[in-house]
Design a protein around this motif. Sequence first.
Motif, PDB file in Angstrom:
ATOM      1  N   ILE A  96       6.094 -21.448  -0.235  1.00  0.00           N
ATOM      2  CA  ILE A  96       5.236 -21.968  -1.306  1.00  0.00           C
ATOM      3  C   ILE A  96       6.057 -22.729  -2.344  1.00  0.00           C
ATOM      4  O   ILE A  96       5.603 -23.735  -2.904  1.00  0.00           O
ATOM      5  N   LYS A  97       7.290 -22.281  -2.581  1.00  0.00           N
ATOM      6  CA  LYS A  97       8.154 -22.981  -3.537  1.00  0.00           C
ATOM      7  C   LYS A  97       8.433 -24.403  -3.057  1.00  0.00           C
ATOM      8  O   LYS A  97       8.372 -25.363  -3.842  1.00  0.00           O
ATOM      9  N   THR A  98       8.715 -24.547  -1.766  1.00  0.00           N
ATOM     10  CA  THR A  98       8.957 -25.881  -1.198  1.00  0.00           C
ATOM     11  C   THR A  98       7.715 -26.746  -1.318  1.00  0.00           C
ATOM     12  O   THR A  98       7.787 -27.923  -1.700  1.00  0.00           O
ATOM     13  N   ILE A  99       6.565 -26.168  -0.996  1.00  0.00           N
ATOM     14  CA  ILE A  99       5.302 -26.906  -1.071  1.00  0.00           C
ATOM     15  C   ILE A  99       5.044 -27.375  -2.500  1.00  0.00           C
ATOM     16  O   ILE A  99       4.675 -28.535  -2.737  1.00  0.00           O
ATOM     17  N   ASN A 100       5.250 -26.494  -3.458  1.00  0.00           N
ATOM     18  CA  ASN A 100       5.022 -26.858  -4.864  1.00  0.00           C
ATOM     19  C   ASN A 100       5.974 -27.959  -5.325  1.00  0.00           C
ATOM     20  O   ASN A 100       5.594 -28.827  -6.125  1.00  0.00           O
ATOM     21  N   ASN A 101       7.205 -27.933  -4.827  1.00  0.00           N
ATOM     22  CA  ASN A 101       8.167 -28.983  -5.191  1.00  0.00           C
ATOM     23  C   ASN A 101       7.683 -30.356  -4.738  1.00  0.00           C
ATOM     24  O   ASN A 101       7.871 -31.358  -5.437  1.00  0.00           O
ATOM     25  N   VAL A 102       7.059 -30.396  -3.561  1.00  0.00           N
ATOM     26  CA  VAL A 102       6.546 -31.668  -3.042  1.00  0.00           C
ATOM     27  C   VAL A 102       5.345 -32.121  -3.870  1.00  0.00           C
ATOM     28  O   VAL A 102       5.181 -33.315  -4.145  1.00  0.00           O
ATOM     29  N   PHE A 103       4.509 -31.172  -4.283  1.00  0.00           N
ATOM     30  CA  PHE A 103       3.395 -31.521  -5.168  1.00  0.00           C
ATOM     31  C   PHE A 103       3.918 -32.120  -6.471  1.00  0.00           C
ATOM     32  O   PHE A 103       3.412 -33.139  -6.950  1.00  0.00           O
ATOM     33  N   GLU A 104       4.930 -31.493  -7.031  1.00  0.00           N
ATOM     34  CA  GLU A 104       5.494 -31.986  -8.291  1.00  0.00           C
ATOM     35  C   GLU A 104       6.110 -33.372  -8.120  1.00  0.00           C
ATOM     36  O   GLU A 104       6.115 -34.179  -9.052  1.00  0.00           O
ATOM     37  N   ALA A 105       6.606 -33.646  -6.903  1.00  0.00           N
ATOM     38  CA  ALA A 105       7.167 -34.974  -6.624  1.00  0.00           C
ATOM     39  C   ALA A 105       6.069 -36.017  -6.421  1.00  0.00           C
ATOM     40  O   ALA A 105       6.352 -37.217  -6.373  1.00  0.00           O
ATOM     41  N   GLY A 106       4.818 -35.553  -6.288  1.00  0.00           N
ATOM     42  CA  GLY A 106       3.691 -36.479  -6.170  1.00  0.00           C
ATOM     43  C   GLY A 106       3.343 -36.887  -4.759  1.00  0.00           C
ATOM     44  O   GLY A 106       2.505 -37.775  -4.560  1.00  0.00           O
ATOM     45  N   LEU A 107       3.950 -36.253  -3.751  1.00  0.00           N
ATOM     46  CA  LEU A 107       3.699 -36.646  -2.362  1.00  0.00           C
ATOM     47  C   LEU A 107       2.540 -35.838  -1.776  1.00  0.00           C
ATOM     48  O   LEU A 107       2.708 -34.973  -0.916  1.00  0.00           O
ATOM     49  N   ALA A 108       1.355 -36.131  -2.269  1.00  0.00           N
ATOM     50  CA  ALA A 108       0.143 -35.460  -1.804  1.00  0.00           C
ATOM     51  C   ALA A 108      -1.054 -36.347  -2.113  1.00  0.00           C
ATOM     52  O   ALA A 108      -0.957 -37.290  -2.901  1.00  0.00           O
ATOM     53  N   VAL A 109      -2.173 -36.051  -1.488  1.00  0.00           N
ATOM     54  CA  VAL A 109      -3.403 -36.805  -1.765  1.00  0.00           C
ATOM     55  C   VAL A 109      -3.921 -36.464  -3.152  1.00  0.00           C
ATOM     56  O   VAL A 109      -4.377 -37.326  -3.899  1.00  0.00           O
ATOM     57  N   SER A 110      -3.826 -35.177  -3.491  1.00  0.00           N
ATOM     58  CA  SER A 110      -4.338 -34.714  -4.782  1.00  0.00           C
ATOM     59  C   SER A 110      -3.431 -33.634  -5.351  1.00  0.00           C
ATOM     60  O   SER A 110      -2.735 -32.930  -4.608  1.00  0.00           O
ATOM     61  N   SER A 111      -3.464 -33.496  -6.656  1.00  0.00           N
ATOM     62  CA  SER A 111      -2.689 -32.448  -7.319  1.00  0.00           C
ATOM     63  C   SER A 111      -3.343 -31.082  -7.163  1.00  0.00           C
ATOM     64  O   SER A 111      -2.721 -30.056  -7.411  1.00  0.00           O
ATOM     65  N   HIS A 112      -4.611 -31.055  -6.750  1.00  0.00           N
ATOM     66  CA  HIS A 112      -5.344 -29.798  -6.621  1.00  0.00           C
ATOM     67  C   HIS A 112      -5.019 -29.112  -5.293  1.00  0.00           C
ATOM     68  O   HIS A 112      -4.849 -29.773  -4.268  1.00  0.00           O
ATOM     69  N   TYR A 113      -4.965 -27.793  -5.325  1.00  0.00           N
ATOM     70  CA  TYR A 113      -4.703 -27.022  -4.115  1.00  0.00           C
ATOM     71  C   TYR A 113      -5.300 -25.631  -4.277  1.00  0.00           C
ATOM     72  O   TYR A 113      -5.766 -25.248  -5.357  1.00  0.00           O
ATOM     73  N   ASN A 114      -5.275 -24.875  -3.219  1.00  0.00           N
ATOM     74  CA  ASN A 114      -5.742 -23.491  -3.253  1.00  0.00           C
ATOM     75  C   ASN A 114      -4.763 -22.601  -2.518  1.00  0.00           C
ATOM     76  O   ASN A 114      -4.147 -23.027  -1.526  1.00  0.00           O
ATOM     77  N   ILE A 115      -4.642 -21.376  -2.973  1.00  0.00           N
ATOM     78  CA  ILE A 115      -3.834 -20.386  -2.268  1.00  0.00           C
ATOM     79  C   ILE A 115      -4.568 -19.053  -2.368  1.00  0.00           C
ATOM     80  O   ILE A 115      -5.051 -18.682  -3.441  1.00  0.00           O
ATOM     81  N   TYR A 116      -4.711 -18.379  -1.245  1.00  0.00           N
ATOM     82  CA  TYR A 116      -5.469 -17.130  -1.258  1.00  0.00           C
ATOM     83  C   TYR A 116      -5.038 -16.229  -0.100  1.00  0.00           C
ATOM     84  O   TYR A 116      -4.346 -16.657   0.826  1.00  0.00           O
ATOM     85  N   GLU A 117      -5.455 -14.970  -0.177  1.00  0.00           N
ATOM     86  CA  GLU A 117      -5.149 -13.977   0.848  1.00  0.00           C
ATOM     87  C   GLU A 117      -6.409 -13.665   1.648  1.00  0.00           C
ATOM     88  O   GLU A 117      -7.504 -13.581   1.089  1.00  0.00           O
ATOM     89  N   ARG A 118      -6.233 -13.502   2.964  1.00  0.00           N
ATOM     90  CA  ARG A 118      -7.346 -13.070   3.808  1.00  0.00           C
ATOM     91  C   ARG A 118      -6.774 -12.364   5.033  1.00  0.00           C
ATOM     92  O   ARG A 118      -5.903 -12.908   5.711  1.00  0.00           O
ATOM     93  N   ASN A 119      -7.272 -11.167   5.286  1.00  0.00           N
ATOM     94  CA  ASN A 119      -6.821 -10.380   6.441  1.00  0.00           C
ATOM     95  C   ASN A 119      -5.292 -10.264   6.489  1.00  0.00           C
ATOM     96  O   ASN A 119      -4.664 -10.494   7.527  1.00  0.00           O
ATOM     97  N   ASP A 120      -4.712  -9.942   5.333  1.00  0.00           N
ATOM     98  CA  ASP A 120      -3.262  -9.735   5.214  1.00  0.00           C
ATOM     99  C   ASP A 120      -2.445 -10.992   5.489  1.00  0.00           C
ATOM    100  O   ASP A 120      -1.259 -10.915   5.809  1.00  0.00           O
TER     101      ASP A 120
END
Length: 555
Positions: A116-140
């Motif tokens: 998740i840290k790597t993913i967030n770094n890429v978001f901060e660098a702006g390499l995404a379609v949108s700044s919005h994202y979701n993170i959640y738990e399901r079935n462990d």
Amino acid sequence: MKMMEILRILYEKNEILGAKVISEELEKRGYSLGERAVRYHMHILDERGLTEKIGYKGRQITKKGISELKKGLIYDQVDFTFSRVQEKMFNVTLNPLTLQGSVIVNISSINELDAIKTINNVFEAGLAVSSHYNIYERNDKTYFETVCGTTIDGLMQQKGIISKPLYGGLLKVEDYTPITFVEQIAYEKTSITPLEAFTNHNNTSVLDVANDGTGIIPANFRVVPEAKKDEVITLLDSLKKIGICGVIHMGKPGESVLGIPVPEGMIGIAIIGGVAPLCAAQEEGYDLDIKLADRYDEYNNMITPNYLMNLPLKKVTTQNKENKVSFILNKIFNLISKVDYDINNEKGNIIANISYVHKDDLDDSIEVMKELYKSKPEYCMGKRYSVVESSEDKVGLATICSLTMDGVLTKQGINSTPVYSGILDIYGSNRRFIELISYTGSSVDPHEIFIKKGMHDIHGSLNDDGKIMASVHSVHYVARDKTIDTLNSLKEVGLEVLNIGKPNEYTYNAKIEKYNFGYVLSGGLNPIVAIKEKNIPVEVKSIEKIMKFDAFEEL
């Protein structure tokens, strides 16, 4: 077809459904099937173990049903991939003014939270379609969602703007400047979504672009009418204000965009792949299960960062006309035209694949090839190979490419066209394609994609339970008798055909155009992939060059 659609509905809804609901859903998809007829079909699905009845509530799909759906009738899946994109576009409901409504999201399970840290770094660098994202738990399990670029197509469609997604692929970036698409697959006629074909850690270098501005990122491409140019610009500007800013470049009418030609009167638009942050995590070795354009989510319910994201790529001011996307079919037709193999004297030019192994592994590699040919000669394209000099420590292993057959038929005055490259599932005496990618609109031999994604099981096929690479070729029905005679003659030198279909019929689940018939050939790379499966390092290369047939020796 109706039963496959019922399975799709149960899979997509992911809940227990009764005949009434299923009948209503079928009606929306163009199938007129009453509740009684639905119950009849469901009873058959129950007997096959594809669905199960849950009391009086209705049915749910079983694991076997999901597996069958994913294998399914492959040509139906080929068409379904693009129709699914269109369906997703239509169902986008986001209102950019109120932030209310749904967007299309990509989703991936994450086994290691450090990713998740790597993913967030890429978001901060702006390499995404949108700044919005979701993170959640399901079935462990932890899941991460990103906004899919097809959302922008859906928003354009919502505004009455025709947006036609054409390609998904890989884009080369140098010093933060987009240069050209280096690989792409057309959205139409593929069982795998284009970006899915390229989403493995060996293909992208999103982290390099985030850190240094140079590398390869996933991207997709669509065209819109010139008449709607001003409306498109207005919409894209409004989307930037709400955190959707994945547009890489919008061209001029009829102007090629990043190497991809654009029809007259249309405008090309390149958008970064919404999976870019997830690809970055894969590049660092994290195990992700990425599903593209998998579902919808309410935009205002997604996590909003405390910064305004901007795509870091520079504006494309000039385009090098030499950076033209090369389509594999053009190369194929030119190579086919150079084949002059003579059936009678067994001499002439053929098309060869040349892969590379270490010299120390050469003997073991040849033994693996011999084992495959001895056990299942029909899974090889001929019983010959050639050793080709390469570097000091490596040597080339040449095998006959199946496209040679098109060349031989062409020389006989028969117009034979390669249509699909695919994965052929072998189970006992049953054979069917479970993946297909059209040669049309692809810049790379699809077999190389299947190999990189590890979708094969050549050694399993030796025990009649595996997956081999194969291709589908098409010929007009008037030439069928002559084609069969020619193909039978080629059997004498080990160039066998897996199947010859009849006009207007499916061939191992692959549909052929009307008034044509299809024939199926084993992939010339199957022996090479068998080497790879034995954990012998091999650099796989397909459709490499023209070679003399007598340069090959028998296994």
